[in-house]
Design a protein around this motif. Structure first.
Motif, PDB file in Angstrom:
ATOM      1  N   GLU A 129       1.049  -1.026   0.090  1.00  0.00           N
ATOM      2  CA  GLU A 129       0.251   0.116  -0.015  1.00  0.00           C
ATOM      3  C   GLU A 129       0.965   1.258  -0.071  1.00  0.00           C
ATOM      4  OE1 GLU A 129      -3.202   0.611  -0.716  1.00  0.00           O
ATOM      5  OE2 GLU A 129      -3.516  -1.509  -0.838  1.00  0.00           O
ATOM      6  N   LYS A 130       1.750   1.080   0.541  1.00  0.00           N
ATOM      7  CA  LYS A 130       3.043   2.381   0.719  1.00  0.00           C
ATOM      8  C   LYS A 130       3.570   2.826  -0.505  1.00  0.00           C
ATOM      9  CE  LYS A 130       7.055   2.831   3.079  1.00  0.00           C
ATOM     10  NZ  LYS A 130       8.114   2.486   3.963  1.00  0.00           N
ATOM     11  N   ASN A 131       3.623   1.704  -1.286  1.00  0.00           N
ATOM     12  CA  ASN A 131       4.597   1.807  -2.738  1.00  0.00           C
ATOM     13  C   ASN A 131       3.591   1.922  -3.738  1.00  0.00           C
ATOM     14  OD1 ASN A 131       6.958   1.870  -1.311  1.00  0.00           O
ATOM     15  ND2 ASN A 131       7.125  -0.443  -1.441  1.00  0.00           N
ATOM     16  N   ARG A 132       2.402   1.634  -3.555  1.00  0.00           N
ATOM     17  CA  ARG A 132       1.355   1.811  -4.688  1.00  0.00           C
ATOM     18  C   ARG A 132       1.123   2.785  -5.296  1.00  0.00           C
ATOM     19  NH1 ARG A 132      -4.767  -0.362  -3.929  1.00  0.00           N
ATOM     20  NH2 ARG A 132      -5.217   1.629  -3.738  1.00  0.00           N
ATOM     21  N   LYS A 133       1.148   2.989  -6.620  1.00  0.00           N
ATOM     22  CA  LYS A 133       0.797   4.358  -7.404  1.00  0.00           C
ATOM     23  C   LYS A 133      -0.932   4.148  -7.378  1.00  0.00           C
ATOM     24  CE  LYS A 133       4.949   5.661  -8.514  1.00  0.00           C
ATOM     25  NZ  LYS A 133       5.415   6.135  -7.454  1.00  0.00           N
ATOM     26  N   LYS A 134      -1.483   5.414  -7.045  1.00  0.00           N
ATOM     27  CA  LYS A 134      -2.808   5.474  -7.248  1.00  0.00           C
ATOM     28  C   LYS A 134      -3.153   6.531  -8.577  1.00  0.00           C
ATOM     29  CE  LYS A 134      -3.137   4.755  -2.484  1.00  0.00           C
ATOM     30  NZ  LYS A 134      -1.793   4.786  -2.008  1.00  0.00           N
ATOM     31  N   ASP A 136      -4.560   9.290  -8.554  1.00  0.00           N
ATOM     32  CA  ASP A 136      -4.460  10.569  -8.298  1.00  0.00           C
ATOM     33  C   ASP A 136      -2.868  10.933  -7.878  1.00  0.00           C
ATOM     34  OD1 ASP A 136      -5.258   9.180  -6.369  1.00  0.00           O
ATOM     35  OD2 ASP A 136      -6.360  10.666  -5.149  1.00  0.00           O
ATOM     36  N   ASP A 137      -2.026   9.825  -7.874  1.00  0.00           N
ATOM     37  CA  ASP A 137      -0.592  10.280  -7.522  1.00  0.00           C
ATOM     38  C   ASP A 137      -0.026  11.113  -9.037  1.00  0.00           C
ATOM     39  OD1 ASP A 137      -0.604   9.021  -5.225  1.00  0.00           O
ATOM     40  OD2 ASP A 137       0.296   7.351  -5.992  1.00  0.00           O
ATOM     41  N   PRO A 138       0.815  12.260  -8.656  1.00  0.00           N
ATOM     42  CA  PRO A 138       1.295  13.066  -9.660  1.00  0.00           C
ATOM     43  C   PRO A 138       1.817  12.093 -10.731  1.00  0.00           C
ATOM     44  CG  PRO A 138       2.321  13.521  -7.660  1.00  0.00           C
ATOM     45  CD  PRO A 138       1.286  12.518  -7.116  1.00  0.00           C
ATOM     46  N   ASP A 139       2.708  11.263 -10.311  1.00  0.00           N
ATOM     47  CA  ASP A 139       3.618  10.419 -11.337  1.00  0.00           C
ATOM     48  C   ASP A 139       3.019   8.904 -11.610  1.00  0.00           C
ATOM     49  OD1 ASP A 139       3.715   9.244  -8.770  1.00  0.00           O
ATOM     50  OD2 ASP A 139       5.928   8.921  -8.830  1.00  0.00           O
ATOM     51  N   PHE A 140       1.687   9.001 -11.695  1.00  0.00           N
ATOM     52  CA  PHE A 140       0.849   7.772 -12.169  1.00  0.00           C
ATOM     53  C   PHE A 140       0.916   7.874 -13.710  1.00  0.00           C
ATOM     54  CE2 PHE A 140      -3.229   5.869 -13.548  1.00  0.00           C
ATOM     55  CZ  PHE A 140      -3.039   4.775 -12.848  1.00  0.00           C
ATOM     56  N   ILE A 141       1.066   6.691 -14.247  1.00  0.00           N
ATOM     57  CA  ILE A 141       0.858   6.474 -15.711  1.00  0.00           C
ATOM     58  C   ILE A 141       0.219   5.288 -15.782  1.00  0.00           C
ATOM     59  CG2 ILE A 141       2.135   5.966 -17.663  1.00  0.00           C
ATOM     60  CD1 ILE A 141       4.789   7.227 -16.247  1.00  0.00           C
ATOM     61  N   TYR A 142      -0.880   5.321 -16.820  1.00  0.00           N
ATOM     62  CA  TYR A 142      -1.579   4.409 -17.248  1.00  0.00           C
ATOM     63  C   TYR A 142      -1.047   3.450 -18.298  1.00  0.00           C
ATOM     64  CZ  TYR A 142      -6.140   1.949 -18.222  1.00  0.00           C
ATOM     65  OH  TYR A 142      -6.720   0.955 -18.643  1.00  0.00           O
ATOM     66  N   ASP A 143      -1.289   2.160 -18.117  1.00  0.00           N
ATOM     67  CA  ASP A 143      -0.937   1.213 -19.139  1.00  0.00           C
ATOM     68  C   ASP A 143       0.689   1.442 -19.790  1.00  0.00           C
ATOM     69  OD1 ASP A 143      -1.368  -0.787 -21.032  1.00  0.00           O
ATOM     70  OD2 ASP A 143      -2.149   0.547 -22.558  1.00  0.00           O
ATOM     71  N   ILE A 144       1.281   0.957 -18.945  1.00  0.00           N
ATOM     72  CA  ILE A 144       2.988   1.301 -19.113  1.00  0.00           C
ATOM     73  C   ILE A 144       3.341   0.184 -19.930  1.00  0.00           C
ATOM     74  CG2 ILE A 144       5.165   1.254 -18.115  1.00  0.00           C
ATOM     75  CD1 ILE A 144       4.102   2.540 -15.541  1.00  0.00           C
TER      76      ILE A 144
END
Length: 167
Positions: A129-134, A136-144
């Motif tokens: 949970e601590k390392n998960r990207k959500k 609304d995170d600024p560095d979230f990238i969809y479909d890498i």
């Protein structure tokens, strides 16, 4: 009709003298930061930290305030208090707790009892949970999409080989 207040936990810590759990929080609709001191009674170096943490978290008096504090964090605070009561320094207590909270990747978890396995799973869940990207995170990238280098010849395994037989 009385509306229920929502409390947002900011920090949670322990005080050794007198033994207490201290919560720094904000009320939902106010900017003022407040402090709540929850005295720890009937707790000794022989007490069960998990049980004490559950009792505090579910206590009708403190439940609303501790909504945003994980049970694991309360267990950690109780374990620091327990170590202090046992005569250990804060540095020793933190070192010991850190060792207990670190997962050894070489450990065979099939050999653990249910309680220890549940503890390890809880540690892994918290780390995930601590390392998960959500979203609304600024560095979230969809479909890498990632291309993996293939420097050497791929090994063939028996189970993934095509066979003419139908199962």
């Amino acid at each position: 009709a009385r509306t229920t207040m929502t409390y947002i936990a900011k920090k949670c810590g322990v005080r050794f003298q007198p033994p207490s759990i201290i919560l720094i929080y904000k009320e939902d609709n106010k900017d003022k930061t407040r402090q709540r001191i929850m005295p720890v009674r009937n707790f000794s170096k022989f007490s069960d930290c998990s049980l004490a943490a559950e009792k505090l978290k579910n206590s009708p008096r403190h439940k609303a305030y501790l909504e945003g504090v994980s049970l694991r964090q309360l267990q950690k605070l109780y374990s620091l208090l327990k170590s202090h009561l046992g005569g250990e320094s804060l540095a020793e207590s933190l070192e010991k707790f850190q060792q207990e909270e670190t997962i050894d990747p070489e450990e065979d978890m099939n050999k653990l009892d249910d309680k220890e396995l549940a503890k390890r799973k809880s540690i892994m869940d918290e780390l995930f949970e601590k390392n998960r990207k959500k979203k609304d995170d600024p560095d979230f990238i969809y479909d890498i999409e990632v291309e993996f280098p293939q420097d050497e010849q791929l090994e063939s395994c028996g189970w993934d080989a095509e066979s003419g037989e139908e199962i």
